[in-house]
Design a protein around this motif. Structure first.
Motif, PDB file in Angstrom:
ATOM      1  N   ILE A  99      -6.143  10.830  35.292  1.00  0.00           N
ATOM      2  CA  ILE A  99      -6.972  12.170  34.935  1.00  0.00           C
ATOM      3  C   ILE A  99      -7.963  12.268  35.970  1.00  0.00           C
ATOM      4  CG2 ILE A  99      -8.118  13.410  33.249  1.00  0.00           C
ATOM      5  CD1 ILE A  99      -6.365  11.902  31.195  1.00  0.00           C
ATOM      6  N   HIS A 100      -8.778  11.190  36.388  1.00  0.00           N
ATOM      7  CA  HIS A 100     -10.005  11.432  36.935  1.00  0.00           C
ATOM      8  C   HIS A 100      -9.865  11.555  38.690  1.00  0.00           C
ATOM      9  CE1 HIS A 100     -10.848   9.465  33.215  1.00  0.00           C
ATOM     10  NE2 HIS A 100     -12.051  10.059  33.407  1.00  0.00           N
ATOM     11  N   MET A 101      -8.577  11.240  38.967  1.00  0.00           N
ATOM     12  CA  MET A 101      -8.154  11.858  40.507  1.00  0.00           C
ATOM     13  C   MET A 101      -9.086  11.252  41.574  1.00  0.00           C
ATOM     14  SD  MET A 101      -7.270  15.904  39.819  1.00  0.00           S
ATOM     15  CE  MET A 101      -8.707  16.338  39.456  1.00  0.00           C
ATOM     16  N   ASN A 102      -9.785  10.008  41.333  1.00  0.00           N
ATOM     17  CA  ASN A 102     -10.362   9.491  42.423  1.00  0.00           C
ATOM     18  C   ASN A 102     -10.139   7.886  42.193  1.00  0.00           C
ATOM     19  OD1 ASN A 102     -13.263   8.545  41.645  1.00  0.00           O
ATOM     20  ND2 ASN A 102     -12.752  10.610  40.710  1.00  0.00           N
ATOM     21  N   ILE A 103     -10.335   7.207  43.311  1.00  0.00           N
ATOM     22  CA  ILE A 103     -10.138   5.596  42.928  1.00  0.00           C
ATOM     23  C   ILE A 103     -11.089   4.943  42.122  1.00  0.00           C
ATOM     24  CG2 ILE A 103      -9.925   3.485  44.219  1.00  0.00           C
ATOM     25  CD1 ILE A 103      -8.321   4.873  46.570  1.00  0.00           C
ATOM     26  N   PRO A 104     -12.426   5.205  42.209  1.00  0.00           N
ATOM     27  CA  PRO A 104     -13.597   4.522  41.672  1.00  0.00           C
ATOM     28  C   PRO A 104     -13.421   4.917  40.251  1.00  0.00           C
ATOM     29  CG  PRO A 104     -14.468   5.397  43.686  1.00  0.00           C
ATOM     30  CD  PRO A 104     -13.029   5.882  43.570  1.00  0.00           C
ATOM     31  N   GLN A 105     -13.303   6.177  39.980  1.00  0.00           N
ATOM     32  CA  GLN A 105     -13.058   6.382  38.633  1.00  0.00           C
ATOM     33  C   GLN A 105     -11.787   6.197  38.038  1.00  0.00           C
ATOM     34  OE1 GLN A 105     -14.286  10.767  38.547  1.00  0.00           O
ATOM     35  NE2 GLN A 105     -15.699   9.901  36.823  1.00  0.00           N
ATOM     36  N   PHE A 106     -10.791   5.966  38.795  1.00  0.00           N
ATOM     37  CA  PHE A 106      -9.421   5.458  38.340  1.00  0.00           C
ATOM     38  C   PHE A 106      -9.571   3.995  37.747  1.00  0.00           C
ATOM     39  CE2 PHE A 106      -5.920   2.857  38.962  1.00  0.00           C
ATOM     40  CZ  PHE A 106      -5.109   3.462  37.991  1.00  0.00           C
ATOM     41  N   ILE A 107     -10.211   3.305  38.664  1.00  0.00           N
ATOM     42  CA  ILE A 107     -10.507   1.839  38.269  1.00  0.00           C
ATOM     43  C   ILE A 107     -11.234   1.593  36.888  1.00  0.00           C
ATOM     44  CG2 ILE A 107     -11.216  -0.577  39.009  1.00  0.00           C
ATOM     45  CD1 ILE A 107     -10.712   0.398  41.889  1.00  0.00           C
ATOM     46  N   ASN A 108     -12.237   2.310  36.873  1.00  0.00           N
ATOM     47  CA  ASN A 108     -13.252   2.394  35.718  1.00  0.00           C
ATOM     48  C   ASN A 108     -12.651   2.802  34.363  1.00  0.00           C
ATOM     49  OD1 ASN A 108     -15.944   1.716  34.653  1.00  0.00           O
ATOM     50  ND2 ASN A 108     -15.990   4.032  34.072  1.00  0.00           N
ATOM     51  N   ALA A 109     -11.968   4.026  34.668  1.00  0.00           N
ATOM     52  CA  ALA A 109     -11.316   4.611  33.520  1.00  0.00           C
ATOM     53  C   ALA A 109     -10.156   4.215  33.009  1.00  0.00           C
ATOM     54  CB  ALA A 109     -11.023   6.145  33.732  1.00  0.00           C
ATOM     55  N   PHE A 110      -9.390   3.153  33.761  1.00  0.00           N
ATOM     56  CA  PHE A 110      -8.204   2.469  33.455  1.00  0.00           C
ATOM     57  C   PHE A 110      -8.800   0.993  32.772  1.00  0.00           C
ATOM     58  CE2 PHE A 110      -5.696  -1.484  34.382  1.00  0.00           C
ATOM     59  CZ  PHE A 110      -4.576  -1.078  33.729  1.00  0.00           C
ATOM     60  N   LEU A 111      -9.918   0.549  33.138  1.00  0.00           N
ATOM     61  CA  LEU A 111     -10.559  -0.513  32.344  1.00  0.00           C
ATOM     62  C   LEU A 111     -10.941   0.063  30.843  1.00  0.00           C
ATOM     63  CD1 LEU A 111     -12.429  -2.457  35.116  1.00  0.00           C
ATOM     64  CD2 LEU A 111     -10.174  -3.123  33.961  1.00  0.00           C
ATOM     65  N   VAL A 112     -11.812   1.011  31.045  1.00  0.00           N
ATOM     66  CA  VAL A 112     -12.080   1.807  29.577  1.00  0.00           C
ATOM     67  C   VAL A 112     -10.826   2.224  28.734  1.00  0.00           C
ATOM     68  CG1 VAL A 112     -13.294   3.864  28.561  1.00  0.00           C
ATOM     69  CG2 VAL A 112     -14.337   2.597  30.602  1.00  0.00           C
ATOM     70  N   GLY A 113      -9.737   2.415  29.465  1.00  0.00           N
ATOM     71  CA  GLY A 113      -8.540   2.904  28.655  1.00  0.00           C
ATOM     72  C   GLY A 113      -8.115   2.012  28.009  1.00  0.00           C
ATOM     73  N   LEU A 114      -8.066   0.457  28.512  1.00  0.00           N
ATOM     74  CA  LEU A 114      -7.403  -0.429  27.867  1.00  0.00           C
ATOM     75  C   LEU A 114      -8.534  -0.841  26.632  1.00  0.00           C
ATOM     76  CD1 LEU A 114      -6.911  -2.801  31.009  1.00  0.00           C
ATOM     77  CD2 LEU A 114      -5.206  -1.534  29.853  1.00  0.00           C
ATOM     78  N   ILE A 115      -9.715  -0.776  26.802  1.00  0.00           N
ATOM     79  CA  ILE A 115     -10.501  -1.033  25.463  1.00  0.00           C
ATOM     80  C   ILE A 115     -10.248  -0.054  24.562  1.00  0.00           C
ATOM     81  CG2 ILE A 115     -12.945  -1.369  24.833  1.00  0.00           C
ATOM     82  CD1 ILE A 115     -13.527  -1.927  27.456  1.00  0.00           C
ATOM     83  N   LEU A 116     -10.266   1.076  24.961  1.00  0.00           N
ATOM     84  CA  LEU A 116      -9.987   2.272  23.748  1.00  0.00           C
ATOM     85  C   LEU A 116      -8.635   2.037  23.232  1.00  0.00           C
ATOM     86  CD1 LEU A 116     -11.591   5.226  25.765  1.00  0.00           C
ATOM     87  CD2 LEU A 116     -12.657   4.066  23.644  1.00  0.00           C
ATOM     88  N   GLY A 117      -7.637   1.812  23.994  1.00  0.00           N
ATOM     89  CA  GLY A 117      -6.298   1.535  23.478  1.00  0.00           C
ATOM     90  C   GLY A 117      -6.381   0.472  22.511  1.00  0.00           C
ATOM     91  N   TYR A 118      -6.919  -0.737  22.734  1.00  0.00           N
ATOM     92  CA  TYR A 118      -6.694  -1.700  21.848  1.00  0.00           C
ATOM     93  C   TYR A 118      -7.588  -1.189  20.407  1.00  0.00           C
ATOM     94  CZ  TYR A 118      -7.951  -6.136  19.585  1.00  0.00           C
ATOM     95  OH  TYR A 118      -7.932  -6.865  18.479  1.00  0.00           O
ATOM     96  N   ILE A 119      -8.734  -0.356  20.693  1.00  0.00           N
ATOM     97  CA  ILE A 119      -9.306   0.157  19.429  1.00  0.00           C
ATOM     98  C   ILE A 119      -8.381   0.970  18.842  1.00  0.00           C
ATOM     99  CG2 ILE A 119     -11.233   1.608  18.684  1.00  0.00           C
ATOM    100  CD1 ILE A 119     -12.899   0.632  21.109  1.00  0.00           C
ATOM    101  N   TYR A 120      -7.723   2.002  19.472  1.00  0.00           N
ATOM    102  CA  TYR A 120      -6.925   2.704  18.719  1.00  0.00           C
ATOM    103  C   TYR A 120      -5.724   1.893  18.072  1.00  0.00           C
ATOM    104  CZ  TYR A 120      -3.993   6.712  17.737  1.00  0.00           C
ATOM    105  OH  TYR A 120      -3.081   7.638  17.096  1.00  0.00           O
ATOM    106  N   LEU A 121      -5.152   0.980  18.584  1.00  0.00           N
ATOM    107  CA  LEU A 121      -4.026   0.142  18.253  1.00  0.00           C
ATOM    108  C   LEU A 121      -4.414  -0.473  16.898  1.00  0.00           C
ATOM    109  CD1 LEU A 121      -1.379  -1.583  18.444  1.00  0.00           C
ATOM    110  CD2 LEU A 121      -2.709  -3.162  19.723  1.00  0.00           C
ATOM    111  N   ARG A 122      -5.676  -1.099  16.847  1.00  0.00           N
ATOM    112  CA  ARG A 122      -5.997  -1.622  15.706  1.00  0.00           C
ATOM    113  C   ARG A 122      -6.638  -0.716  14.438  1.00  0.00           C
ATOM    114  NH1 ARG A 122      -8.400  -6.504  15.697  1.00  0.00           N
ATOM    115  NH2 ARG A 122      -7.879  -6.167  13.395  1.00  0.00           N
ATOM    116  N   THR A 123      -7.076   0.598  14.823  1.00  0.00           N
ATOM    117  CA  THR A 123      -7.720   1.281  13.825  1.00  0.00           C
ATOM    118  C   THR A 123      -6.705   2.564  13.575  1.00  0.00           C
ATOM    119  OG1 THR A 123      -9.129   2.538  15.246  1.00  0.00           O
ATOM    120  CG2 THR A 123      -9.989   0.387  14.438  1.00  0.00           C
ATOM    121  N   ARG A 124      -6.051   2.968  14.571  1.00  0.00           N
ATOM    122  CA  ARG A 124      -5.438   4.392  14.549  1.00  0.00           C
ATOM    123  C   ARG A 124      -6.470   5.453  14.364  1.00  0.00           C
ATOM    124  NH1 ARG A 124      -1.257   1.937  16.022  1.00  0.00           N
ATOM    125  NH2 ARG A 124       0.710   2.826  15.770  1.00  0.00           N
ATOM    126  N   SER A 125      -7.717   5.041  14.928  1.00  0.00           N
ATOM    127  CA  SER A 125      -8.896   6.224  14.749  1.00  0.00           C
ATOM    128  C   SER A 125      -9.194   6.792  15.971  1.00  0.00           C
ATOM    129  CB  SER A 125      -9.926   5.591  14.137  1.00  0.00           C
ATOM    130  OG  SER A 125     -11.139   6.293  14.070  1.00  0.00           O
TER     131      SER A 125
END
Length: 274
Positions: A183-209
């Motif tokens: 979504i962020h369309m550039n390499i630096p933000q892609f890498i950071n957003a991917f890592l943030v997405g992993l964290i947020l994905g785990y949070i959603y998995l555990r809480t569905r919130s």
């Protein structure tokens, strides 16, 4: 290792990518952009003026809203009925999300973030950043309100929710984080957003919130926006104290999450025994 959990439920990675590209950058953004360009021409609003920036921010909200409505209708047949807004939210999860993202920011800025800052971004992305940053209030609103709400609805509320129906948990989180990075369309933000997405994905998995995911996204962007306003010319450099505090915050968040998980397991066992 078979990453497919159930082929008859949810949606595939490629279909999710196709629907996202069709409705976000192509249909919604293009249509809304053309409409608002006509409006600006008719009432003579100039680019990079406050009215022009306000209209552009409003057009972004409209485009995101339209895209979400179209995506939800498109995925309705694949089991997407409604958004899980509140989920299993409690004070432990709220505190852990708060400390985790403060820790992540401090840790990332003093480790891999120093390398990401050296990677150039495309000119059109840089131009877009500069336009948003030309007004601190609009930049703050865009980063802390618009982006967390709409990006989380799309990335976690729609895409990850559907992936969790089809793929195993690990694959679902990784694939949704990959799309979130794109979504962020550039390499630096892609890498950071991917890592943030992993964290947020785990949070959603555990809480569905979605609320907790939006909170985490908000905290991350709030710190970035605040630092951009306070120290606009700041050049990243290694800070040992910040790194240590980052590790402490991440460790604290991890401890709280583990205790919450143990509490949930105990409660589940107690219910089953009864």
């Amino acid at each position: 290792m078979n990453i497919i959990k159930n082929r008859d439920e949810g949606t595939s990675f490629w279909r999710a990518m196709g629907v996202f590209i069709l409705y976000v950058p192509i249909v919604s953004s293009t249509v809304v952009f053309l409409v608002f360009e006509i409006i600006k021409a008719l009432i003579h609003i100039q680019e990079n003026t406050l009215p022009g920036l306000l209209l552009e921010e409003f057009s972004g909200v409209i485009a995101y809203t339209m895209a979400i409505i179209l995506m939800m209708k498109s995925f309705k047949a694949e089991g997407l009925e409604k958004l899980s807004i509140r989920g299993r939210i409690n004070i432990n999860w709220t505190i852990s999300v708060l400390t985790l993202f403060i820790g992540y920011y401090l840790f990332s800025q003093n480790t891999f973030g120093l390398l990401l800052d050296q990677i150039p971004i495309p000119k059109f992305i840089e131009s877009s950043f500069n336009k948003i940053a030309s007004n601190n209030y609009l930049m703050f609103f865009s980063l802390t309100i618009t982006a967390p709400i709409f990006e989380e609805v799309i990335s976690r509320g729609i895409i990850l929710e559907l992936f969790l129906k089809r793929y195993n948990d690990f694959a679902a989180i990784v694939l949704s984080a990959f799309i979130f990075g794109l979504i962020h369309m550039n390499i630096p933000q892609f890498i950071n957003a991917f890592l943030v997405g992993l964290i947020l994905g785990y949070i959603y998995l555990r809480t569905r919130s979605l609320a907790l995911c939006i909170l985490g996204h908000f905290i991350n962007n709030f710190i970035v926006a605040t630092m951009s306003i306070i120290r606009p010319d700041y050049v990243s450099k290694f800070n040992l104290a910040q790194l240590i505090f980052g590790i402490i915050f991440i460790a604290l968040a991890t401890y709280i999450i583990r205790e919450q998980k143990n509490k949930e397991l105990y409660k589940k066992k107690t219910v089953n025994l009864e």
